[in-house]
Write a protein that holds these residues in place. Sequence first.
Motif, PDB file in Angstrom:
ATOM      1  N   UNK A 170      -0.820  19.002 -12.577  1.00 23.04           N
ATOM      2  CA  UNK A 170       0.556  18.129 -13.067  1.00 23.04           C
ATOM      3  C   UNK A 170       0.476  16.729 -13.013  1.00 23.04           C
ATOM      4  N   UNK A 171      -0.036  15.981 -11.272  1.00 23.68           N
ATOM      5  CA  UNK A 171       0.080  15.134 -11.197  1.00 23.68           C
ATOM      6  C   UNK A 171       1.492  14.367 -10.415  1.00 23.68           C
ATOM      7  N   UNK A 172       2.289  15.680 -10.548  1.00 23.66           N
ATOM      8  CA  UNK A 172       3.639  15.550 -10.607  1.00 23.66           C
ATOM      9  C   UNK A 172       3.634  15.071  -8.897  1.00 23.66           C
ATOM     10  N   UNK A 173       4.559  14.544  -8.991  1.00 23.41           N
ATOM     11  CA  UNK A 173       4.556  12.936  -7.414  1.00 23.41           C
ATOM     12  C   UNK A 173       5.439  14.021  -6.838  1.00 23.41           C
ATOM     13  N   UNK A 174       4.763  14.485  -5.384  1.00 23.24           N
ATOM     14  CA  UNK A 174       5.248  15.085  -4.198  1.00 23.24           C
ATOM     15  C   UNK A 174       6.230  14.662  -3.357  1.00 23.24           C
ATOM     16  N   UNK A 175       6.040  13.187  -2.669  1.00 22.99           N
ATOM     17  CA  UNK A 175       6.241  12.512  -1.959  1.00 22.99           C
ATOM     18  C   UNK A 175       5.452  10.992  -1.884  1.00 22.99           C
ATOM     19  N   UNK A 176       5.909   9.720  -1.111  1.00 18.42           N
ATOM     20  CA  UNK A 176       4.917   9.323  -1.766  1.00 18.42           C
ATOM     21  C   UNK A 176       5.468   8.627   0.492  1.00 18.42           C
ATOM     22  N   UNK A 177       4.752   7.516   0.947  1.00 22.89           N
ATOM     23  CA  UNK A 177       4.480   6.708   2.223  1.00 22.89           C
ATOM     24  C   UNK A 177       4.057   5.446   1.497  1.00 22.89           C
ATOM     25  N   UNK A 178       4.831   4.738   2.544  1.00 21.18           N
ATOM     26  CA  UNK A 178       4.221   3.034   2.714  1.00 21.18           C
ATOM     27  C   UNK A 178       3.454   2.856   3.488  1.00 21.18           C
ATOM     28  N   UNK A 179       2.538   1.887   3.481  1.00 24.86           N
ATOM     29  CA  UNK A 179       2.082   1.805   4.413  1.00 24.86           C
ATOM     30  C   UNK A 179       1.578  -0.022   4.724  1.00 24.86           C
ATOM     31  N   UNK A 180       2.078   0.123   5.585  1.00 26.67           N
ATOM     32  CA  UNK A 180       2.212  -1.906   5.837  1.00 26.67           C
ATOM     33  C   UNK A 180       1.849  -2.135   6.617  1.00 26.67           C
ATOM     34  N   UNK A 181       1.205  -3.592   6.494  1.00 21.69           N
ATOM     35  CA  UNK A 181       0.073  -4.160   7.104  1.00 21.69           C
ATOM     36  C   UNK A 181      -0.173  -4.508   8.662  1.00 21.69           C
ATOM     37  N   UNK A 184       0.952  -1.048   0.346  1.00 21.82           N
ATOM     38  CA  UNK A 184       0.086   0.074   0.648  1.00 21.82           C
ATOM     39  C   UNK A 184       1.095   0.949  -0.063  1.00 21.82           C
ATOM     40  N   UNK A 185       0.541   1.973  -0.658  1.00 24.91           N
ATOM     41  CA  UNK A 185       1.236   3.391  -1.549  1.00 24.91           C
ATOM     42  C   UNK A 185       0.630   4.769  -0.722  1.00 24.91           C
ATOM     43  N   UNK A 209       2.145   0.177  10.623  1.00 23.32           N
ATOM     44  CA  UNK A 209       3.355   1.155  10.636  1.00 23.32           C
ATOM     45  C   UNK A 209       3.549   2.121   9.350  1.00 23.32           C
ATOM     46  N   UNK A 210       3.700   3.016   9.900  1.00 26.70           N
ATOM     47  CA  UNK A 210       4.074   3.644   8.200  1.00 26.70           C
ATOM     48  C   UNK A 210       3.293   5.558   8.266  1.00 26.70           C
ATOM     49  N   UNK A 211       1.762   4.550   8.811  1.00 25.04           N
ATOM     50  CA  UNK A 211       0.772   6.339   9.074  1.00 25.04           C
ATOM     51  C   UNK A 211       0.618   5.787  10.590  1.00 25.04           C
ATOM     52  N   UNK A 212       0.481   6.768  11.304  1.00 16.30           N
ATOM     53  CA  UNK A 212       0.083   7.112  12.748  1.00 16.30           C
ATOM     54  C   UNK A 212      -1.028   8.204  12.715  1.00 16.30           C
ATOM     55  N   UNK A 213      -2.163   7.732  13.156  1.00 22.33           N
ATOM     56  CA  UNK A 213      -3.505   9.751  13.550  1.00 22.33           C
ATOM     57  C   UNK A 213      -2.536  10.630  15.105  1.00 22.33           C
ATOM     58  N   UNK A 247     -10.285   3.084   4.294  1.00 24.02           N
ATOM     59  CA  UNK A 247      -9.152   2.211   3.527  1.00 24.02           C
ATOM     60  C   UNK A 247      -8.049   1.515   3.672  1.00 24.02           C
ATOM     61  N   UNK A 248      -7.245   2.429   4.873  1.00 27.49           N
ATOM     62  CA  UNK A 248      -6.083   1.288   5.596  1.00 27.49           C
ATOM     63  C   UNK A 248      -6.793  -0.004   5.668  1.00 27.49           C
ATOM     64  N   UNK A 249      -7.397   0.542   6.493  1.00 29.92           N
ATOM     65  CA  UNK A 249      -8.432  -1.336   6.804  1.00 29.92           C
ATOM     66  C   UNK A 249      -8.533  -2.584   5.999  1.00 29.92           C
ATOM     67  N   UNK A 250      -9.073  -1.688   5.089  1.00 30.05           N
ATOM     68  CA  UNK A 250      -9.521  -2.668   3.794  1.00 30.05           C
ATOM     69  C   UNK A 250      -7.676  -3.373   3.350  1.00 30.05           C
ATOM     70  N   UNK A 251      -6.663  -2.241   3.257  1.00 22.62           N
ATOM     71  CA  UNK A 251      -5.868  -2.968   2.413  1.00 22.62           C
ATOM     72  C   UNK A 251      -5.421  -4.507   3.494  1.00 22.62           C
ATOM     73  N   UNK A 252      -5.522  -3.774   5.022  1.00 24.68           N
ATOM     74  CA  UNK A 252      -5.027  -4.506   6.102  1.00 24.68           C
ATOM     75  C   UNK A 252      -5.832  -6.219   5.987  1.00 24.68           C
ATOM     76  N   UNK A 253      -7.423  -5.974   5.236  1.00 25.47           N
ATOM     77  CA  UNK A 253      -7.425  -6.675   5.097  1.00 25.47           C
ATOM     78  C   UNK A 253      -7.698  -8.000   4.047  1.00 25.47           C
TER      79      UNK A 253
END
Length: 219
Positions: A73-84, A64-65, A87-91, A128-134
């Motif tokens: 323009x769709x130009x990429x600023x940054x990418x964060x990886x979310x793990x199952x 999950x990215x 880790x990678x995203x914290x509220x 969406x993050x919960x769906x990815x983990x499932x």
Amino acid sequence: MSYESIIFIAREVMVYQIPPLKTSKGYRASEWDVAKPLWTGRLKVVEKSVPVRAEAYDSSELRCELMLEDGNTGELFATAVYGANGKGVEQVVDSSRFFVIRVVDGERHAYLGMGFQERSESFDFNIALQDYKRHATPGTGLTEATNAKEPTKDYSLKAGETITVEIGNKTRRRKAGSSSGSSNSSGALPFLPPPPSAAQVKQQQSEQEEQDDFGEFVS
């Protein structure tokens, strides 16, 4: 075979430069200058399969990215990886609209704040993050128990065992390996006779009335 699937899009999110984490309790958005975001643009959450090759087999794992892009323009600023593993995203601890993400650039990484305009968007982001983990770690309990093939059970009588069948006030016992001496060798239970038809009931009533009339006549 690899694939990509967009599981969430936010048209506008704010990214913040945040101070280092001070306590183990978590990040607080109240310590950020939320009025002056570092960057503003589009967030796209993508679920993709990443081929993993081994000596004896080929398999794939889900990744999950979080892709921060320019909305025009769709130009990429940054990418964060979310793990199952989550880790990678914290509220943050003091708001439902703000998060801390771990952005990566090759071997380098940094922690940035990210905020949504509406709470409904942050809620959908969490879903969406919960769906990815499932998808990445499917459950094993009920699913495997349902799909597992149950062993075949043997209900036949073993040697020396008996079975008792009650019919009315009579009891019939049958032993394994023995046969009944009656003509009903199949062991099927006898059927009760069908109830009399309406015509038969009417005829019986007529005969009973004739007998009653005759009894009154001879008396």
